[in-house]
Design an enzyme around this catalytic site. Structure first.
Site, PDB file in Angstrom:
ATOM      1  N   ASP A  78      17.509 -12.232 -11.921  1.00  0.00           N
ATOM      2  CA  ASP A  78      17.026 -11.301 -12.944  1.00  0.00           C
ATOM      3  C   ASP A  78      15.741 -11.840 -13.578  1.00  0.00           C
ATOM      4  OD1 ASP A  78      19.213  -9.781 -12.430  1.00  0.00           O
ATOM      5  OD2 ASP A  78      20.378 -10.465 -14.171  1.00  0.00           O
ATOM      6  N   SER A 122      21.820 -18.428  -9.345  1.00  0.00           N
ATOM      7  CA  SER A 122      22.715 -17.459  -9.980  1.00  0.00           C
ATOM      8  C   SER A 122      22.022 -16.112 -10.121  1.00  0.00           C
ATOM      9  CB  SER A 122      23.111 -17.964 -11.369  1.00  0.00           C
ATOM     10  OG  SER A 122      21.970 -17.888 -12.216  1.00  0.00           O
ATOM     11  N   LYS A 123      22.829 -15.132 -10.498  1.00  0.00           N
ATOM     12  CA  LYS A 123      22.286 -13.796 -10.698  1.00  0.00           C
ATOM     13  C   LYS A 123      21.232 -13.819 -11.815  1.00  0.00           C
ATOM     14  CE  LYS A 123      24.200  -9.759 -12.563  1.00  0.00           C
ATOM     15  NZ  LYS A 123      22.960  -9.071 -12.915  1.00  0.00           N
ATOM     16  N   ARG A 124      21.472 -14.685 -12.790  1.00  0.00           N
ATOM     17  CA  ARG A 124      20.518 -14.774 -13.891  1.00  0.00           C
ATOM     18  C   ARG A 124      19.134 -15.217 -13.405  1.00  0.00           C
ATOM     19  NH1 ARG A 124      22.290 -18.494 -17.868  1.00  0.00           N
ATOM     20  NH2 ARG A 124      24.424 -17.983 -17.265  1.00  0.00           N
TER      21      ARG A 124
END
Ligand code: GLU
Length: 507
Positions: free
Chosen positions: A270, A265-267
Site C-alpha cells: 500500500d 507485507s500488504k502495508r
C-alpha cells in the site's frame, strides 16, 4: 525404479493468496513439470475457525490466472481425492488411533482451564514457556498417568479429550532440507503436539502428514515459516513407520520488504504502490478492497516472471523467462537460503518488458473501449499508440497518453504553466501559431527542422517555446517527442490547440 515426482500446493483458505503463496505454488508447479511429475492442489481447511468464505475460489482463480493449472485437486478430480481436508475428515481418526495402538500417541483429558492454570502457575514462578512435553506430561491428566480403566471410563462417558503425540526423550531428529541442508533438533525442543481433537477434527500437523503420505507426495516445497514444524513432521513419519517413503523437504526463503527489513507485507504494498495479491480481494467482513496484479494492469507473464526470481536464479544472467523456459531452467538447488527482497522498480521493468511484446494492434484490440475519442480512425489510434507506448509501463499509461493526445486539453497543468510561462511567452506562441498556418508538410522530421530554424531566425531558444507547445497540445509537460506529436495531430489541429492555449492565457 524412481518414484515419479508428485508435489502439492496446500493452502489454507484463510484469505487471499499472498505473493509468497503464489511463489510456493509456482515452484511446486515448475518442479513437477520439470520432472514430468504431478502437481496437486489440496485445500487445508481443518481449522474451521479460520475459514474465510471465497478464499478457496480466490486461490483457484489466482492459480489459473498465472497459468498454474493443477493436475489433481478441486475441480480437477483424479485418483487421489477428495482434495479438501474437510471432505477427508473420516480418514484421519484411524491414523490417530493407529498411533495410540502402537504407543506413539496418547489421550489427554486436561481441560482448557486446567492448562491455563498450569501456564499461569508456571509464569508466576518465572517460566513463561511452559509446554506439554516429555517432561511435564507425567504430571498431567492423560492415558500415560491415569489407570487404564479410568481412561476407558472417561472415553466411554464421552468426556472431551485430545490425542497428543508422544515425543520420545533424548532423541535427535534430523531434517534433511534440500535448500538448507541438514537441520538437527533435539526432541526436548518439541512439545507433545495435539494431533486430533475430540470434535473429530485432526489438527494441521496430522492431516498434513497423513495426506502427504496417502497422496504419494515425494517433495514438500513450502515457505520457510513451516521449517519449525518440519522436525515434528519427520517424527510423525517415523511414528507411523513411513520413513522410507517420507517426502523430501524444501523450505523456501522469505520474501522481504524492498529495504530488506523484514517480511513483505500488504502495508508495504500500500505504501509503495504495488499489490501483494495476484487478484483484487474484497474482505468479506470489512468490505475492504485490496488491489491485485490482474486488475492493476499487470501482465500475468510479468507476475510469473518476477515471482519466479524471488529467491531463485539460474547461473547465467537471463532475466526474462516464459513459463516454459522457467520449467526448463528450474531447480531447487538454485533456490537461495537468504530472503529475497522485493524490488518494485524491477517488477515494473518486467511489466514494461511484457507490454513491449504486444503489437500496436494487440494494444488497440485490448484497450479500444477505453479510448475516449470516438471519431478517431483505427489508423489514427494505431499511430497514436505507436507514439506513446514506449513510455508506458501499464496498459493504463497507454490509455492515458492516447486520450491525452486525441482530445484537446480542457485544462492546463497549473505547475507546468507556472514554471514555463514568461512575459514574452504570449508573443512567442502567437507567432508560432501564425507561422504554422503557413506550413504544409507535417512530417515530424520536416516540421522539427523547420521549427528549429524558424526559432533560430527569431533568436528564440527552443526551451522557451517548445515546452509551451507541449502544454498547449497535451495539457502538461510529459509526453512523446513533440515533433512526432505535432505530426500525429496534424498542422491544423496543432495550431488550433496553440491558439486555444494562447487565448486561455490572455484571460
Ligand atoms: N496449509 C499450510 C499453509 O497454509 C501448508 C503447509 C505445507 O505446505 O505443508 O501454508
Amino acid at each position: 525404479m524412481n518414484t515419479p515426482v508428485c508435489v502439492r500446493f496446500a493452502p489454507s483458505p484463510t484469505g487471499p493468496l499472498h505473493l509468497g503463496g503464489v511463489r510456493t505454488a509456482l515452484y511446486n508447479y515448475l518442479f513437477a513439470k520439470k520432472h514430468g511429475g504431478q502437481f496437486m492442489l489440496r485445500i487445508e481447511d481443518t481449522d474451521q475457525t479460520r475459514f474465510v468464505p471465497g478464499a478457496e475460489q480466490y486461490i483457484m482463480e489466482s492459480l489459473r490466472w498465472c497459468g498454474l493449472q493443477w493436475d489433481e485437486g478441486p475441480e480437477a478430480e483424479g485418483q487421489k481425492g477428495p482434495y479438501r481436508q474437510s471432505e477427508r475428515k473420516p480418514m484421519y481418526r484411524q491414523y490417530a488411533e493407529q498411533l495410540i495402538q502402537s504407543g506413539k500417541a496418547y489421550y489427554a483429558f486436561d481441560t482448557a482451564e486446567e492448562l491455563d492454570e498450569v501456564r499461569e502457575r508456571m509464569k508466576a514462578s518465572g517460566n513463561n514457556a511452559w509446554q506439554y512435553n516429555s517432561i511435564t506430561r507425567v504430571n498431567m491428566k492423560n492415558s500415560l498417568t491415569l489407570p487404564s480403566d479410568e481412561v476407558q471410563r472417561r472415553l466411554d462417558s464421552g468426556e472431551p479429550y485430545v490425542i497428543r503425540l508422544l515425543v520420545p526423550r533424548n532423541t535427535e531428529i534430523k531434517v534433511n532440507d534440500l535448500i538448507r541442508g541438514v537441520v538437527v533438533v533435539k526432541s526436548e525442543h518439541i512439545d507433545d503436539k495435539v494431533l486430533f481433537k475430540s470434535d473429530g477434527m485432526p489438527t494441521y500437523h496430522l492431516a498434513n502428514v497423513v495426506d502427504d503420505h496417502l497422496m504419494g507426495i515425494t517433495h514438500v516445497i513450502r515457505g520457510e515459516e513451516w521449517l519449525p514444524s518440519a522436525p515434528l513432521h519427520v517424527l510423525l513419519y517415523a511414528s507411523f513407520g513411513w520413513t522410507d517413503t517420507m517426502p523430501k523437504f524444501a523450505h523456501l526463503p522469505l520474501i522481504l520488504k524492498p529495504d530488506g527489513n523484514g517480511k513483505l507485507s500488504k502495508r508495504d504494498g500500500d505504501r509503495l504502490g504495488f499489490p501483494v495479491f495476484p487478484l483484487e480481494w474484497k474482505d468479506p467482513v470489512s468490505g475492504e478492497i485490496s488491489s491485485g496484479y490482474r486488475e492493476g494492469g499487470w501482465y500475468k507473464e510479468a507476475v510469473v516472471n518476477l515471482v519466479a526470481l524471488l529467491g531463485w536464479h539460474p547461473s547465467d544472467n537471463q532475466e526474462v523467462f516464459s513459463l516454459e523456459e522457467l520449467i526448463e531452467a528450474f531447480s531447487l538447488e538454485k533456490v537461495a537460503k537468504a530472503g529475497a527482497k522485493f524490488d518494485v522498480e524491477k517488477a515494473r521493468w518486467f511489466n514494461q518488458h511484457y507490454l513491449r511484446q504486444q503489437t500496436d494492434a494487440d494494444l488497440l484490440r485490448d484497450l479500444k473501449p477505453h479510448f475516449q475519442s470516438l471519431n478517431a480512425s483505427e489508423e489514427g489510434l494505431l499511430k497514436t499508440i505507436a507514439l506513446v507506448r514506449d513510455r508506458a509501463v501499464f496498459p493504463a499509461d497507454v490509455v492515458q497518453d492516447v486520450n491525452g493526445l486525441l482530445q484537446a486539453p480542457n485544462a492546463y497543468q497549473k505547475e507546468a504553466v507556472e514554471s514555463k510561462w514568461k512575459v514574452d511567452s504570449g508573443e512567442k506562441i502567437e507567432a508560432l501559431g501564425a507561422w504554422l498556418s503557413g506550413q504544409t508538410d507535417s512530417r515530424a522530421e520536416f516540421i522539427g527542422t523547420a521549427i528549429k530554424s524558424w526559432l533560430a531566425e527569431k533568436n528564440w531558444g527552443i526551451g522557451s517555446v517548445m515546452p509551451l507547445v507541449r502544454i498547449a497540445l497535451t495539457g502538461g509537460l510529459t509526453g512523446p517527442d513533440i515533433f512526432e506529436t505535432i505530426a500525429l495531430l496534424g498542422l491544423e489541429e496543432s495550431r488550433k490547440r496553440i491558439e486555444a492555449f494562447h487565448r486561455q492565457m490572455q484571460k
